[in-house]
Design an enzyme around this catalytic site. Structure first.
Site, PDB file in Angstrom:
ATOM      1  N   SER A  52       0.799  -1.230   0.000  1.00 47.16           N
ATOM      2  CA  SER A  52       0.000   0.000   0.000  1.00 47.16           C
ATOM      3  C   SER A  52       0.831   1.279   0.000  1.00 47.16           C
ATOM      4  CB  SER A  52      -0.959   0.018   1.189  1.00 47.16           C
ATOM      5  OG  SER A  52      -0.241   0.164   2.395  1.00 47.16           O
ATOM      6  N   LYS A  89       2.146   4.339   7.209  1.00 42.96           N
ATOM      7  CA  LYS A  89       1.267   5.213   6.437  1.00 42.96           C
ATOM      8  C   LYS A  89       1.862   6.609   6.367  1.00 42.96           C
ATOM      9  CE  LYS A  89      -1.999   2.163   5.994  1.00 42.96           C
ATOM     10  NZ  LYS A  89      -1.756   1.269   4.901  1.00 42.96           N
TER      11      LYS A  89
END
Length: 134
Positions: A52, A89
């Site tokens: 991701s 993230k």
């Protein structure tokens, strides 16, 4: 994983464009701990699993160097405990709120960091170590 050995470093910088004359002179030795780690007591390494964060040049199997002493800034990449799971993230700040963002293909997912979603920042990513793909 410990990086304790000093490695030789070449005096000549490598050119990413057109080649320059090579040199065989060594500048000195380089200690990767000194080069990559600012605060040893607050730094840890962690391996990435998943895809991701490829738009941030973070790939499955990479090793992240993470510093717990750094504060979150807009667009920081961080390792977090999000709802009991460790994740990496990008963090965006909008107004007075922080959001986690990950990119999957053409889609971006934004999750606001709140007290309700049990998010704890473990540290800010300072370096990414990955193999050059063949």
């Amino acid at each position: 994983m410990k990086i304790n050995e000093k490695l030789p470093i070449i005096l000549q910088k490598v050119c990413a464009g057109f080649p320059s004359p090579a040199t065989d002179y060594l500048e000195d030795e380089i200690n990767l701990n000194e080069e990559l780690i600012s605060n040893k007591a607050s730094t840890f390494l962690i391996r990435v699993s998943g895809h991701s964060m490829v738009q941030e040049n973070i790939y499955d199997g990479d090793v992240l160097i993470v510093d717990r002493s750094l504060n979150i800034q807009n667009r920081s990449v961080a390792v977090l405990n999000y709802q009991g799971q460790l994740v990496v993230k990008k963090i965006l700040k909008r107004n007075n709120s922080f959001f986690l963002i990950s990119n999957l293909g053409d889609q971006s997912n934004f999750i606001e960091i709140t007290e309700d979603n049990e998010t704890e920042v473990w540290g800010i990513v300072t370096y990414v170590i990955h193999k050059v793909k063949k």
